[in-house]
Design an enzyme around this catalytic site. Structure first.
Site, short mmCIF file in Angstrom:
data_model
loop_
_atom_site.label_atom_id
_atom_site.label_comp_id
_atom_site.label_asym_id
_atom_site.label_seq_id
_atom_site.Cartn_x
_atom_site.Cartn_y
_atom_site.Cartn_z
CG HIS A 313 -2.07 0.94 1.11
ND1 HIS A 313 -2.00 2.28 1.38
CD2 HIS A 313 -3.34 0.71 0.70
CE1 HIS A 313 -3.18 2.84 1.14
NE2 HIS A 313 -4.01 1.90 0.74
CG ASP A 371 -8.35 -4.43 -2.62
OD1 ASP A 371 -7.58 -3.46 -2.76
OD2 ASP A 371 -9.60 -4.32 -2.67
C1 SDX Z 1 -6.27 0.02 -2.85
O1 SDX Z 1 -4.42 4.53 -2.05
C2 SDX Z 1 -5.37 3.92 -1.42
O2 SDX Z 1 -5.75 4.32 -0.31
C3 SDX Z 1 -5.96 2.73 -2.15
C4 SDX Z 1 -6.99 1.90 -1.37
C5 SDX Z 1 -8.27 2.69 -1.09
O3 SDX Z 1 -8.98 2.32 -0.16
O4 SDX Z 1 -8.58 3.61 -1.90
O5 SDX Z 1 -6.42 1.47 -0.14
C6 SDX Z 1 -7.43 0.67 -2.18
O6 SDX Z 1 -6.01 0.34 -3.98
C7 SDX Z 1 -5.42 -0.95 -2.07
C8 SDX Z 1 -4.20 -1.44 -2.88
C9 SDX Z 1 -4.70 -2.54 -3.81
N1 SDX Z 1 -3.63 -2.92 -4.79
C10 SDX Z 1 -3.02 -4.11 -4.69
O7 SDX Z 1 -3.19 -4.92 -3.78
C11 SDX Z 1 -2.11 -4.40 -5.87
C12 SDX Z 1 -0.76 -4.93 -5.35
N2 SDX Z 1 -0.09 -3.83 -4.66
C13 SDX Z 1 0.79 -3.01 -5.40
O8 SDX Z 1 0.69 -2.95 -6.76
C14 SDX Z 1 1.35 -1.84 -4.65
O9 SDX Z 1 1.63 -2.25 -3.39
C15 SDX Z 1 0.50 -0.58 -4.61
C16 SDX Z 1 0.10 -0.11 -5.97
C17 SDX Z 1 -0.71 -0.79 -3.78
C18 SDX Z 1 1.35 0.52 -3.95
O10 SDX Z 1 2.42 0.74 -4.79
P1 SDX Z 1 3.54 1.86 -4.47
O11 SDX Z 1 3.26 2.56 -3.21
O12 SDX Z 1 3.74 2.68 -5.70
O13 SDX Z 1 4.79 0.99 -4.16
P2 SDX Z 1 5.79 0.43 -5.25
O14 SDX Z 1 5.01 -0.16 -6.40
O15 SDX Z 1 6.80 1.47 -5.53
O16 SDX Z 1 6.44 -0.79 -4.43
C19 SDX Z 1 7.52 -0.56 -3.56
C20 SDX Z 1 8.31 -1.86 -3.64
C21 SDX Z 1 8.69 -2.25 -5.06
O17 SDX Z 1 9.84 -3.08 -4.95
P3 SDX Z 1 11.31 -2.38 -5.25
O18 SDX Z 1 11.22 -1.74 -6.62
O19 SDX Z 1 11.50 -1.38 -4.15
O20 SDX Z 1 12.28 -3.52 -5.19
O21 SDX Z 1 7.47 -2.95 -3.16
C22 SDX Z 1 7.24 -3.86 -4.22
C23 SDX Z 1 7.56 -3.14 -5.52
O22 SDX Z 1 7.97 -4.06 -6.52
N3 SDX Z 1 5.81 -4.22 -4.15
C24 SDX Z 1 5.33 -5.43 -4.30
C25 SDX Z 1 3.95 -5.32 -4.09
N4 SDX Z 1 3.64 -4.05 -3.83
C26 SDX Z 1 4.80 -3.36 -3.86
N5 SDX Z 1 5.94 -6.59 -4.62
C27 SDX Z 1 5.14 -7.67 -4.70
N6 SDX Z 1 3.80 -7.65 -4.49
C28 SDX Z 1 3.18 -6.50 -4.20
N7 SDX Z 1 1.87 -6.48 -4.02
#
Ligand code: SDX
Length: 436
Positions: A313, A371
């Site tokens: 998140h 989720d």
């Molecule tokens: C919602 O914003 C809100 O409040 C949203 C929400 C709401 O109520 O409105 O809470 C609802 O959207 C919840 C989130 C649902 N999405 C997912 O579950 C999809 C999986 N999660 C990700 O795609 C990710 O965690 C995000 C999009 C939610 C957040 O992404 P960020 O903050 O941009 O973080 P990032 O992508 O830069 O990740 C940081 C690191 C990365 O690794 P490095 O490049 O540092 O090595 O963490 C890794 C990412 O690759 N990473 C994950 C991951 N999420 C982040 N790796 C594996 N699985 C994951 N789910």
């Protein structure tokens, strides 16, 4: 918002004069550096794609403490609202800033109940879709189409019109989501029954048929009402920011909410609950718990683009409090339905345990979000996977409206118009086609 008696001084290594900016304090949470005069005083922009360090507005609606894993709607912890209130009380709170007393609650419920039907002409819109159209494609269209039916509530700058459009949207989203579902399974639409509660009415529109009386399932109603509360608002997430930016042009409330529906559809946002359940199905199909290690290896492999859906998140760097409540709801519902040995729930808990012990997730502070479990509980109560995000949109509509109203009534609000760091071609002349 109060001006802290501190300031931030920006100095430049090229000898340009340094500039001071006021620091502003909220009730709780990080202070902000007020850079509204930055461009005027330095000729420079800030650069923050994805807005990781940017506060886009001031707001008094929802507060998230990402490090502690806390979520407050108008100051009330989500754990208390989810157990002591119902969804319409939560709607009243988000819209008005205070929980309703008994007369205020019954008035609000009565107003919403009086607006649950949609214009009969709306039925014809669905006929243009294939039966297998994704419900979010249908819902994006239907919510935008509401703009064509309510000329008396299109003006965002009129508080009365904002109020009636809010009631209409909150009241009609369940009807539209249920219509999208009925259309996809080839069954007739079920009209709202105003004798039922908001959420019971939704379950009847979803699962009743004209052939027999429908008995409201209290387990289903309670679970869905809790799901609606948990999804109602979440500060400046992607879809809420979309609604604010869209409404800042002065467009009508139905169009702005339709923009929020479209943004929520994305798998990185509201589409994650559908993606998380499909991920669990895939792991189960490949062998279940024994295959979790292999899956986690793929997730950690940067070249695989596989993500653990329902994890991570932008704000929560601790357990999403909604995920905890959703897991409890999941367990309660599965026990009530005699499904406590549901293999998918067991797989999800095993996956969560393994992930939370794995350095890759610990280092990146990746925890289950709202989720991760919501799909399992919705599947258990008979909601089809493809409808999960539409139900998220139903619940989030009140948050989008509350945030939109807050922006429109902020005397300092302006149309949102970000700038850019231009990295394209400098001015050049058009060559004749023979010279290209
Ligand atoms: C919602 O914003 C809100 O409040 C949203 C929400 C709401 O109520 O409105 O809470 C609802 O959207 C919840 C989130 C649902 N999405 C997912 O579950 C999809 C999986 N999660 C990700 O795609 C990710 O965690 C995000 C999009 C939610 C957040 O992404 P960020 O903050 O941009 O973080 P990032 O992508 O830069 O990740 C940081 C690191 C990365 O690794 P490095 O490049 O540092 O090595 O963490 C890794 C990412 O690759 N990473 C994950 C991951 N999420 C982040 N790796 C594996 N699985 C994951 N789910």
């Amino acid at each position: 918002m109060t001006a802290a008696n501190q300031k931030a001084t920006l100095s430049f290594s090229d000898g340009s004069p340094s500039v001071d900016f006021p620091i502003l304090k909220g009730t709780v949470g990080p202070d902000v550096i007020d850079i509204r005069k930055l461009y005027g005083s330095t000729g420079k922009f800030t650069f923050d794609p994805g807005f990781l360090s940017t506060a886009s507005c001031q707001s008094s609606i929802t507060y998230i403490d990402g490090d502690k894993g806390e979520l407050l709607y108008r100051g009330y912890p989500i754990e208390q609202l989810a157990t002591k209130c119902d969804f319409l009380e939560t709607c009243y709170l988000l819209l008005n800033g205070e929980l309703p007393n008994a007369p205020q609650k019954s008035d609000f419920v009565a107003r919403v109940t009086q607006h649950t039907m949609v214009n009969e002409q709306m039925h014809f819109f669905l006929r243009g879709f294939r039966r297998d159209a994704h419900p979010m494609a249908v819902l994006t269209g239907l919510v935008g189409a509401l703009s064509a039916f309510y000329p008396d509530s299109m003006n965002l700058n009129d508080p009365h019109q904002r109020e009636i459009s809010a009631i209409r949207l909150i009241a009609k989203l369940p009807t539209l989501v249920a219509m999208a579902y009925k259309y996809s399974i080839g069954q007739p639409f079920i009209y709202p029954n105003n004798d039922l509660s908001y959420t019971a009415n939704f379950t009847r529109m979803m699962f009743a048929t004209p052939c027999e009386d429908y008995k409201v399932n209290d387990v289903l109603v309670r679970a869905l009402d809790r799901i609606f509360i948990l999804h109602a608002d979440h500060e400046q997430n992607a879809s809420t920011s979309t609604v604010r930016l869209c409404a800042s042009s002065g467009t009508n409330p139905f169009a702005a909410i339709a923009a929020g529906v479209a943004c929520l559809w994305g798998p990185a946002h509201g589409g994650a609950n559908e993606a998380a359940l499909n991920m669990l199905y895939d792991i189960q199909a490949q062998g279940g718990v024994e295959k979790i290690g292999e899956f986690i290896t793929k997730v950690k492999d940067k070249n695989s683009s596989v993500r653990l859906m329902g994890f991570g998140h932008r704000v929560y760097k601790n357990y999403d409090p909604r995920a905890k409540l959703m897991r409890e709801t999941c367990h309660e519902v599965l026990v009530a339905l005699g499904l406590e040995n549901d293999p998918l729930f067991k797989l999800a808990m095993a996956l969560e345990k393994i992930a939370l012990e794995d350095d890759y997730f610990v280092q990146r502070k990746l925890y289950p979000n709202v989720d991760f479990y919501s799909g399992i509980v919705q599947k258990a109560v008979g909601i089809p996977v493809s409808l999960f995000t539409a139900i998220f949109a139903l619940a989030r509509t009140v948050g989008w409206i509350a945030q939109l109203n807050e922006m429109i009534t902020d005397p300092e609000y302006k149309i949102g118009r970000p700038r850019q760091l231009f990295t394209g071609a400098a001015t050049r002349d058009v060559p004749d086609i023979s010279a290209r």
